[in-house]
Design a protein around this motif. Structure first.
Motif, PDB file in Angstrom:
ATOM      1  N   GLN A 169     -31.348 -69.817  -9.242  1.00 15.61           N
ATOM      2  CA  GLN A 169     -31.340 -70.959 -10.159  1.00 15.61           C
ATOM      3  C   GLN A 169     -31.667 -70.523 -11.587  1.00 15.61           C
ATOM      4  O   GLN A 169     -31.040 -70.986 -12.545  1.00 15.61           O
ATOM      5  N   ALA A 170     -32.653 -69.619 -11.727  1.00 16.12           N
ATOM      6  CA  ALA A 170     -32.983 -69.114 -13.062  1.00 16.12           C
ATOM      7  C   ALA A 170     -31.821 -68.321 -13.638  1.00 16.12           C
ATOM      8  O   ALA A 170     -31.513 -68.422 -14.831  1.00 16.12           O
ATOM      9  N   HIS A 171     -31.155 -67.540 -12.788  1.00 15.02           N
ATOM     10  CA  HIS A 171     -29.995 -66.779 -13.248  1.00 15.02           C
ATOM     11  C   HIS A 171     -28.876 -67.724 -13.688  1.00 15.02           C
ATOM     12  O   HIS A 171     -28.269 -67.541 -14.754  1.00 15.02           O
ATOM     13  N   LEU A 172     -28.606 -68.732 -12.870  1.00 13.99           N
ATOM     14  CA  LEU A 172     -27.510 -69.655 -13.162  1.00 13.99           C
ATOM     15  C   LEU A 172     -27.761 -70.434 -14.440  1.00 13.99           C
ATOM     16  O   LEU A 172     -26.892 -70.493 -15.327  1.00 13.99           O
ATOM     17  N   PHE A 173     -28.947 -71.024 -14.556  1.00 14.16           N
ATOM     18  CA  PHE A 173     -29.203 -71.860 -15.728  1.00 14.16           C
ATOM     19  C   PHE A 173     -29.486 -71.023 -16.972  1.00 14.16           C
ATOM     20  O   PHE A 173     -29.237 -71.480 -18.095  1.00 14.16           O
ATOM     21  N   GLY A 174     -29.971 -69.793 -16.799  1.00 12.41           N
ATOM     22  CA  GLY A 174     -30.044 -68.895 -17.938  1.00 12.41           C
ATOM     23  C   GLY A 174     -28.657 -68.591 -18.463  1.00 12.41           C
ATOM     24  O   GLY A 174     -28.406 -68.593 -19.668  1.00 12.41           O
ATOM     25  N   ALA A 175     -27.703 -68.339 -17.522  1.00  8.39           N
ATOM     26  CA  ALA A 175     -26.320 -68.080 -17.916  1.00  8.39           C
ATOM     27  C   ALA A 175     -25.704 -69.295 -18.607  1.00  8.39           C
ATOM     28  O   ALA A 175     -24.988 -69.156 -19.606  1.00  8.39           O
ATOM     29  N   LEU A 224     -18.184 -54.573 -18.879  1.00  9.18           N
ATOM     30  CA  LEU A 224     -18.038 -53.344 -18.110  1.00  9.18           C
ATOM     31  C   LEU A 224     -19.390 -52.815 -17.631  1.00  9.18           C
ATOM     32  O   LEU A 224     -19.506 -52.279 -16.528  1.00  9.18           O
ATOM     33  N   LEU A 225     -20.412 -52.969 -18.475  1.00  2.00           N
ATOM     34  CA  LEU A 225     -21.730 -52.445 -18.138  1.00  2.00           C
ATOM     35  C   LEU A 225     -22.482 -53.323 -17.151  1.00  2.00           C
ATOM     36  O   LEU A 225     -23.109 -52.822 -16.203  1.00  2.00           O
ATOM     37  N   TYR A 226     -22.436 -54.630 -17.377  1.00  3.40           N
ATOM     38  CA  TYR A 226     -23.305 -55.530 -16.629  1.00  3.40           C
ATOM     39  C   TYR A 226     -22.575 -56.689 -15.949  1.00  3.40           C
ATOM     40  O   TYR A 226     -23.232 -57.577 -15.405  1.00  3.40           O
ATOM     41  N   GLY A 227     -21.264 -56.679 -15.966  1.00  2.00           N
ATOM     42  CA  GLY A 227     -20.524 -57.791 -15.393  1.00  2.00           C
ATOM     43  C   GLY A 227     -20.842 -58.032 -13.925  1.00  2.00           C
ATOM     44  O   GLY A 227     -20.865 -59.177 -13.460  1.00  2.00           O
ATOM     45  N   GLY A 228     -21.110 -56.973 -13.182  1.00  2.00           N
ATOM     46  CA  GLY A 228     -21.426 -57.121 -11.764  1.00  2.00           C
ATOM     47  C   GLY A 228     -22.672 -57.941 -11.507  1.00  2.00           C
ATOM     48  O   GLY A 228     -22.818 -58.541 -10.432  1.00  2.00           O
ATOM     49  N   ALA A 229     -23.572 -57.987 -12.490  1.00  4.73           N
ATOM     50  CA  ALA A 229     -24.813 -58.751 -12.323  1.00  4.73           C
ATOM     51  C   ALA A 229     -24.558 -60.244 -12.210  1.00  4.73           C
ATOM     52  O   ALA A 229     -25.408 -60.984 -11.699  1.00  4.73           O
ATOM     53  N   LEU A 230     -23.409 -60.705 -12.673  1.00  4.08           N
ATOM     54  CA  LEU A 230     -23.120 -62.133 -12.667  1.00  4.08           C
ATOM     55  C   LEU A 230     -23.075 -62.718 -11.263  1.00  4.08           C
ATOM     56  O   LEU A 230     -23.190 -63.942 -11.096  1.00  4.08           O
ATOM     57  N   TRP A 231     -22.912 -61.869 -10.235  1.00  6.03           N
ATOM     58  CA  TRP A 231     -22.984 -62.365  -8.868  1.00  6.03           C
ATOM     59  C   TRP A 231     -24.361 -62.943  -8.569  1.00  6.03           C
ATOM     60  O   TRP A 231     -24.523 -63.708  -7.607  1.00  6.03           O
TER      61      TRP A 231
END
Length: 207
Positions: free
Chosen positions: A175-181, A156-163
């Motif tokens: 790429q850093a966001h994707l592979f960090g995830a 709820l707090l940070y789910g939008g960041a996943l975009w």
């Protein structure tokens, strides 16, 4: 006489430790960025990840999450780092170190392999996305109600960041966001086996 059964959940010392470690880690990032701006005029940024560069670019896997492209970049990461790091640290410093190490390595290697020629990647957002996905998924793997509840709150707090794992915004290392995830998901899977194990409790006799 009756003896109380041991209580579960983080105690006051755990909360204090989590707060100190979370604030301490973010404090280190701020010290490094201030030193970079004041003494090195941004020169430390050159130690970020340079994809497919087998020299200093590969060494950037170690340094990139500690560096930021200016104060504004670090400001954007500060609150998520504090909140998400604190929530993981409630499970102990050892758990935080394990999750962080997996995210750091997977995120860094993935970025180095796919980031594109003549680009430079740096910033702790790789950890933000890794910690976020870890918190979202650990309850799914461990099947612990409390961890699932934390995951829902984090969503709820940070789910939008996943975009941010998708390409599209110039100057942003998706790429850093994707592979960090991906690293965070891997950490949740690998470490959930420990969470899923029943915690033995010693029942105290009543006299």
């Amino acid at each position: 006489m009756s003896n109380r059964l041991p209580t579960h959940g983080p105690g006051r010392d755990t909360w204090v430790t989590a707060l100190v470690w979370s604030a301490g880690f973010v404090g280190v990032l701020w010290v490094l960025e201030v030193l970079d701006q004041v003494l090195f005029r941004g020169g430390l940024d050159g130690y970020g990840i340079r994809p497919l560069d087998t020299g200093a670019g590969l060494a950037g896997i170690v340094f990139a999450p500690l560096l930021h492209g200016g104060i504004g970049h670090l400001v954007a990461n500060t609150v998520p780092l504090l909140v998400l790091g604190f929530l993981i640290l409630l499970s102990g410093v050892a758990r935080w170190l394990a999750v962080t190490a997996i995210v750091w390595i997977v995120g860094g290697l993935g970025t180095w392999l796919t980031g594109g020629f003549n680009t430079l990647h740096l910033g702790a957002s790789v950890l933000v996305f890794g910690w976020l996905v870890y918190l979202l998924l650990r309850g799914v793997f461990s099947r612990r109600v409390g961890q699932i509840a934390v995951g829902v709150l984090v969503l709820l707090l940070y789910g939008g960041a996943l975009w941010g794992v998708f390409p599209g915004q110039p100057g942003i290392s998706w790429q850093a966001h994707l592979f960090g995830a991906i690293g965070g998901g891997l950490a949740a899977y690998l470490l959930a086996r420990d969470d899923a194990r029943p915690v033995p409790t010693q029942v105290q006799p009543r006299w």
